[in-house]
Design a protein around this motif. Structure first.
Motif, mmCIF file in Angstrom:
data_model
loop_
_atom_site.group_PDB
_atom_site.id
_atom_site.type_symbol
_atom_site.label_atom_id
_atom_site.label_comp_id
_atom_site.label_asym_id
_atom_site.label_seq_id
_atom_site.Cartn_x
_atom_site.Cartn_y
_atom_site.Cartn_z
ATOM 1 N N LEU A 44 0.857 -1.180 0.000
ATOM 2 C CA LEU A 44 0.000 0.000 0.000
ATOM 3 C C LEU A 44 0.893 1.230 0.000
ATOM 4 O O LEU A 44 1.585 1.491 0.987
ATOM 5 N N SER A 82 -2.245 5.206 -3.355
ATOM 6 C CA SER A 82 -3.203 6.190 -2.870
ATOM 7 C C SER A 82 -2.584 7.571 -3.017
ATOM 8 O O SER A 82 -1.384 7.741 -2.782
ATOM 9 N N ASN A 87 -5.905 -1.836 5.820
ATOM 10 C CA ASN A 87 -7.241 -2.401 5.606
ATOM 11 C C ASN A 87 -7.481 -2.695 4.124
ATOM 12 O O ASN A 87 -8.098 -3.719 3.780
ATOM 13 N N GLN A 88 -7.005 -1.806 3.267
ATOM 14 C CA GLN A 88 -7.192 -2.023 1.830
ATOM 15 C C GLN A 88 -6.477 -3.291 1.381
ATOM 16 O O GLN A 88 -6.968 -4.026 0.524
#
Length: 284
Positions: free
Chosen positions: A36, A59, A69-70
């Motif tokens: 992420l 992101s 969480n993603q």
């Protein structure tokens, strides 16, 4: 084939991330990895994508710890291990953990032994976990705990998603505590496993100790307001004000928490009595 996905949240640490991904790529079986990228301005995303087993989710902004969480949502394995961009798992850690999860259906989170730096000294949290006052029930694979380090934790994906994962409100600092409470309140066991090992080589580009203390202080207040009884919240506030006499910068943590107070109270669900007793035992 690995039944565990490794999730790594990172920001602007491409060189350190390269070391972590190199270690993870040598594991056998090689786990899928989800990186992420929390709004990095360097070549983090390109570096991560150069590793065959890595999927990158980018992101435009920094979601803090909740970015993980993603990764859990995107994972397609029953278990998810967290690494930071300056940590990685021992070669046999994930297969060992998978066997424990398979043998213990109530196990929601497993926290391992964390070895720090090239000298592999134990992280200070490790003895506290190993000698947890909560004991070891007959149906658990190790001592029950009510806290962990994210960089040495593996979760049952379904349990993590059931409780909503890491709180976006906390951003960073002590985010593991709220997740521990929520998993335990939902009936999942959190256990320490001595032979599941993670290596942590702390980054040289870390926030200052003062910044981290303020973030953790703010978040402990927010966690208390969301999950703990009124007497615990009042005591936390008294202790903070006493500490602020010696460290006035902590008043900024109180102000930051106060701004988030309406959101915290809207999410208030006091811990079940049995879990509250466990929380007090671990704090004693």
């Amino acid at each position: 084939m690995s039944r565990t996905t490794v999730v790594v949240a990172t920001r602007n640490r491409a060189d350190e991330l390269a070391r972590t991904l190199a270690h993870l790529s040598t594991m056998d079986p090689s786990p899928p990895v989800i990186v992420l990228d929390n709004g990095s301005a360097d070549h983090t995303a390109e570096l991560a994508a150069s590793f065959e087993q890595v999927r990158v989710i980018r992101s435009p902004r920094n979601h803090g710890a909740a970015a993980r969480n993603q990764g859990v949502i995107a994972a397609r394995t029953p278990y998810v291990a967290f690494s930071d961009d300056d940590s990685w798992w021992a070669p046999d850690a994930l297969p060992r953990a998978e066997k424990l999860f398979a043998a213990h259906p109530r196990l929601g989170l497993l926290t391992g032994r964390t070895l720090v730096g090239p000298e592999e000294r134990e992280d200070p949290i490790t003895p506290a976990l190993a000698h947890s006052p909560l004991g070891t029930p007959p149906d658990a694979p190790g001592p029950l705990v009510l806290g962990f380090l994210a960089c040495s934790a593996i979760v049952r994906r379904s349990a993590f998603l059931q409780v909503g994962g890491f709180s976006p409100m906390l951003h960073f600092g002590a985010e593991e505590q709220l997740l521990s409470y929520d998993l335990a309140a939902a009936g999942w066991q959190l256990c320490y496993a001595e032979d599941v090992v993670a290596h942590h080589h702390p980054s040289s580009s870390r926030p200052s100790p003062g910044w981290r203390r303020r973030a953790e202080t703010r978040n402990h207040l927010l966690i208390g307001w969301q999950r703990r009884p009124a007497d615990v919240c009042a005591n936390q506030l008294r202790q903070l004000l006493a500490r602020a006499r010696r460290e006035p910068g902590l008043l900024a943590a109180l102000a930051a928490a106060a701004i988030r107070l309406p959101h915290a109270l809207a999410r208030r669900r006091v811990l079940p009595a049995a879990i509250e007793r466990q929380a007090r035992l671990t704090e004693g």
